[in-house]
Design a protein around this motif. Structure first.
Motif, mmCIF file in Angstrom:
data_model
loop_
_atom_site.group_PDB
_atom_site.id
_atom_site.type_symbol
_atom_site.label_atom_id
_atom_site.label_comp_id
_atom_site.label_asym_id
_atom_site.label_seq_id
_atom_site.Cartn_x
_atom_site.Cartn_y
_atom_site.Cartn_z
ATOM 1 N N ALA A 1 0.552 38.559 -48.317
ATOM 2 C CA ALA A 1 1.192 37.005 -47.633
ATOM 3 C C ALA A 1 1.663 36.174 -47.724
ATOM 4 C CB ALA A 1 -0.898 36.545 -47.779
ATOM 5 N N ARG B 1 -9.539 37.804 -40.366
ATOM 6 C CA ARG B 1 -8.388 37.229 -41.168
ATOM 7 C C ARG B 1 -8.012 35.932 -40.729
ATOM 8 N NH1 ARG B 1 -4.466 41.911 -39.089
ATOM 9 N NH2 ARG B 1 -5.150 41.178 -37.889
ATOM 10 N N SER C 1 -1.549 34.098 -42.646
ATOM 11 C CA SER C 1 -2.687 34.735 -41.262
ATOM 12 C C SER C 1 -3.442 36.115 -41.674
ATOM 13 C CB SER C 1 -1.993 35.116 -40.467
ATOM 14 O OG SER C 1 -1.057 35.964 -40.473
ATOM 15 N N THR C 2 -3.451 37.087 -42.974
ATOM 16 C CA THR C 2 -4.297 38.162 -42.786
ATOM 17 C C THR C 2 -4.737 37.665 -43.846
ATOM 18 O OG1 THR C 2 -2.317 38.700 -44.572
ATOM 19 C CG2 THR C 2 -2.000 39.501 -42.563
ATOM 20 N N THR D 1 -3.316 42.335 -50.413
ATOM 21 C CA THR D 1 -3.290 41.902 -49.664
ATOM 22 C C THR D 1 -2.385 40.659 -49.463
ATOM 23 O OG1 THR D 1 -5.467 42.495 -48.434
ATOM 24 C CG2 THR D 1 -4.751 40.274 -47.930
ATOM 25 N N ASP E 1 -6.349 36.225 -36.590
ATOM 26 C CA ASP E 1 -7.753 36.176 -36.137
ATOM 27 C C ASP E 1 -8.810 35.252 -35.594
ATOM 28 O OD1 ASP E 1 -6.573 38.621 -36.461
ATOM 29 O OD2 ASP E 1 -8.235 39.446 -37.358
#
Length: 124
Positions: free
Chosen positions: A14, A73, A21-22, A10, A76
């Motif tokens: 990024a 996230r 954003s994740t 992850t 989100d």
């Protein structure tokens, strides 16, 4: 301390994309109480949940720390949490382990931050 391979992937994604954003942001699970009181439903498995509000975006989240903490996230939060609700979420923010003086240094570059004597360090 070993790094979880999914977390590593992850972060690697990024970093390589230049898009944070994740990455997850953590909140006390109590942040959801407001929505339950307003008639929202929350569905969950052991480690993943979904906030369902009539006429609003579905918000998926992770569940950790024996159900005391949830995470979304970063992207989100901006995309799914209305601006009028963001202060509520920020009031339930759970800080990750971090050096407070380092964070202050990044917020105020060039400012003096006395955090003890300077010394060599071998982290092995």
């Amino acid at each position: 301390m070993p790094t979880d391979h999914v977390w590593k992937r992850t972060v690697a994604r990024a970093v390589s994309s230049g898009d944070a954003s994740t990455l997850p942001i953590h909140f006390s699970a109590a942040v959801l109480n407001r929505y339950i009181d307003r008639g929202a439903k929350i569905l969950r498995t052991n480690t993943v949940g979904r906030l369902l509000q009539p006429g609003k975006a579905v918000i998926d989240f992770g569940i950790v720390e024996h159900d005391a903490v949830i995470h979304l996230r970063f992207g989100d939060i901006a995309a799914l949490i209305p601006e009028s609700e963001r202060e509520h979420w920020l009031n339930h923010l759970v800080a990750p382990a971090a050096s407070r003086p380092y964070l202050q240094m990044t917020l105020q570059p060039g400012a003096c931050h006395d955090d003890g004597d300077l010394r060599e360090w071998d982290p092995r």
